[in-house]
Design an enzyme around this catalytic site. Structure first.
Site, mmCIF file in Angstrom:
data_model
loop_
_atom_site.group_PDB
_atom_site.id
_atom_site.type_symbol
_atom_site.label_atom_id
_atom_site.label_comp_id
_atom_site.label_asym_id
_atom_site.label_seq_id
_atom_site.Cartn_x
_atom_site.Cartn_y
_atom_site.Cartn_z
ATOM 1 N N PHE A 155 3.545 8.143 -4.797
ATOM 2 C CA PHE A 155 3.339 9.594 -4.872
ATOM 3 C C PHE A 155 2.626 10.160 -3.661
ATOM 4 O O PHE A 155 2.675 11.360 -3.422
ATOM 5 C CB PHE A 155 2.537 9.948 -6.142
ATOM 6 C CG PHE A 155 1.064 9.706 -5.981
ATOM 7 C CD1 PHE A 155 0.241 10.661 -5.373
ATOM 8 C CD2 PHE A 155 0.463 8.523 -6.406
ATOM 9 C CE1 PHE A 155 -1.117 10.438 -5.200
ATOM 10 C CE2 PHE A 155 -0.887 8.291 -6.228
ATOM 11 C CZ PHE A 155 -1.674 9.253 -5.617
ATOM 12 N N CYS A 287 -3.145 5.262 1.876
ATOM 13 C CA CYS A 287 -3.290 3.799 1.914
ATOM 14 C C CYS A 287 -4.071 3.378 3.136
ATOM 15 O O CYS A 287 -4.548 2.256 3.219
ATOM 16 C CB CYS A 287 -1.923 3.130 1.904
ATOM 17 S SG CYS A 287 -1.028 3.389 3.426
#
Ligand code: NAD
Length: 503
Positions: A155, A287
């Protein structure tokens, strides 16, 4: 779930047609700042999943023979269309994902760089040739497409990560089935519409929606040759195992815990601003976010200023000007992050800044957590061991650079890391000794541009090759090595290998 018919439904893309799913299972796509339902996304039926793969399989028969120049030109047109629709794409992305408009544009632009790279496929998908490996014999390599490939995306970058995948897979001659995140598929679908407008033929790109069942079907499907996955370590490890067992080529880019090491000779203002941006920007849902800062030696005294810097960031809806930190993607994500903050405090870390339950006027229902900062964090604490994926920075301390490097290398993850210093010698030492795949030197989020590859390592990655750049050309192709000898009319030749030994 029942739905009002006024809520738009997300379509599947099968064989060049955007079609309404016949499923009975739907999920809402929700604006995370307001809880407004923006659309509903189907969980595709098994028959629809099979139809998408079958369409890609059929399209491969002709697409694999398409001239490389024709493939390249589609991506030249595509990059232009993305540029022309940048504001529209960013607005869709910001509404469904929560990012600020500036971050949303960045998400699209980082993906656009991969499209630009795909437009240069003529210079990338080149084999090698060695002339006269034996008398009259040449050896050369062909980089041939694999067939149907699939991509599964998370997402947090709903524009960039789909664009890491299908452009290079298709440019190298494969056909593709994409399974976007079910939490924010709208900008992905707009990008897919533009890809078709740019000239991607029917069946070459297909899109299915769903969750675990859809992903498992793609992992098991015998007609799919390769899978690229980006998402959490929990799901990525499962996908890697399942798809590998089914004989596929697999790459999984997964979770992270990225450390920044701060030496006392660093440029203080720049370093603190960089740390705040990299830890709390995009609400920590990157990330490559910095989630641990290790202050070394006298840099430990900078902690109060770091807390002040974090405190000044503005929490709000991504659509509001001046917002630094938008909402988390869902209520579940917010509750998880709040739970981890509570655990950090209970396990003995010092909560210097608590971002839970911020007041955001006009957005009482948003999934907001403000910048949160812990000090005194140790390696055994939950907040250090788990990827929080929220605007939470854990601060640790070390006496020396080597002690800090040892902390980073003992962490299982290897996605990204950064060192802040003015010492070239320290930077060189760090670069050599650190066991992390993507290293920043005075650069907090060192994501490589697509002329390189994304090279996370250790627990952050499964599979050898990265998701874009030079490595992905290898990932999406099979190298075929041809050794060829041609006889002249009157030539009397011996077997190839004896020719080599006799001369
Ligand atoms: P996620 O793992 O929950 O979901 C990723 C994809 O897997 C989605 O398409 C989802 O539908 C599917 N999925 C979810 N549960 C599944 C299951 N049980 N079985 C099979 N498939 C399933 O990840 P997310 O929350 O969407 O994304 C955030 C995560 O992604 C973070 O861990 C982040 O670090 C990671 N991430 C990594 C990179 C990287 O390059 N290393 C980049 C972006 C995000």
């Amino acid at each position: 779930m029942t739905h009002s018919s006024s809520i738009p439904s997300i379509k599947l893309l099968i064989d060049g047609q955007f079609v309404e799913s016949t499923t009975t299972q739907w999920r809402d796509v929700v604006n995370p700042a307001t809880q407004q339902v923006l659309a509903r996304v189907p969980f595709a039926t098994e028959a629809e999943m099979h139809a998408a793969v079958a369409s890609a399989r059929e399209a491969f028969k002709s697409w694999r023979r398409t001239p490389i120049g024709a493939r390249a030109r589609i991506f030249l047109r595509y990059q232009q269309l993305i540029r022309e629709h940048l504001k529209e794409l960013a607005a869709i992305l910001s509404a469904e994902q929560g990012k600020t408009l500036a971050d949303a544009e960045g998400d699209v632009l980082r993906g656009l760089e991969v499209v630009e790279h795909a437009a240069g496929i003529g210079n990338l998908q080149l084999g090698e040739l060695a002339n006269n490996v034996a008398a009259g014999v040449d050896t050369y390599t062909l980089l041939q497409p694999l067939g149907v490939c699939a991509g599964i995306t998370p997402f947090n970058f709903p524009a960039m990560i789909p664009l890491w995948m299908f452009p290079m897979a298709i440019a190298t001659g494969n056909t593709f089935v994409l399974k976007p995140s079910e939490q924010d598929p709208m900008v992905t679908m707009r990008l897919v519409e533009l890809a078709l407008e740019a000239g991607i033929p029917p069946g070459v790109l297909n899109v299915v929606h769903g969750g675990a069942e859809a992903v498992n079907l793609l992992c098991d499907h015998p007609d799919i040759k390769a899978i690229s996955f980006v998402g959490s370590t929990r799901v990525g490890s499962h996908v890697y195992q399942r798809a590998s067992q089914a004989g596929k080529r697999v790459q999984c880019m997964m979770g992270a815990k990225n450390h920044a090491i701060v030496l006392p000779d660093a440029h203080k203002e720049q370093t603190l601003a960089n740390l705040a941006g990299a830890a709390f920007g995009a609400a920590g849902q990157r990330c490559m976010a910095i989630s641990v800062a290790i202050l070394v030696g006298a840099a430990r005294a900078w902690l109060p200023e770091l807390v002040e810097k974090a405190r000044t960031l503005k929490v709000g809806a991504g659509s509001e000007p001046g917002t630094d930190v938008g909402p988390l993607i869902s209520r579940t994500a917010r509750e998880r992050v709040e739970g981890l903050i509570a655990r950090g405090a209970a396990e003995g870390a010092e909560l210097l800044l608590d971002g839970r339950h911020p007041q955001v006027s006009g957005y009482a229902d948003g999934n907001f957590v403000g910048p949160t900062l812990f000090s005194g964090v140790t390696a055994d604490m939950s907040i250090y061991r788990e990827e929080i994926f929220g605007p939470v920075l854990c601060v640790m301390q070390a006496e020396t650079l080597d002690e800090a490097i040892a902390i980073v290398n003992a962490n299982p993850h290897g996605n990204g890391t950064a060192l802040f210093t003015r010492s070239g010698a320290a930077a060189r030492h760090f670069q050599e000794e650190i066991d992390v795949g993507q290293v920043g030197i005075n650069v907090p989020i060192p994501v490589p541009v697509p002329i390189f590859s994304f090279t996370g390592s250790r627990a952050s990655k499964l599979g050898d090759l990265g998701p874009y750049g030079k490595q992905v050309v290898q990932f999406y192709t099979q190298t075929k090595t041809v050794t060829a000898r041609w006889f002249d009319e009157n030539e009397v030749g011996g077997p190839v290998n004896t020719t080599i030994t006799l001369k």
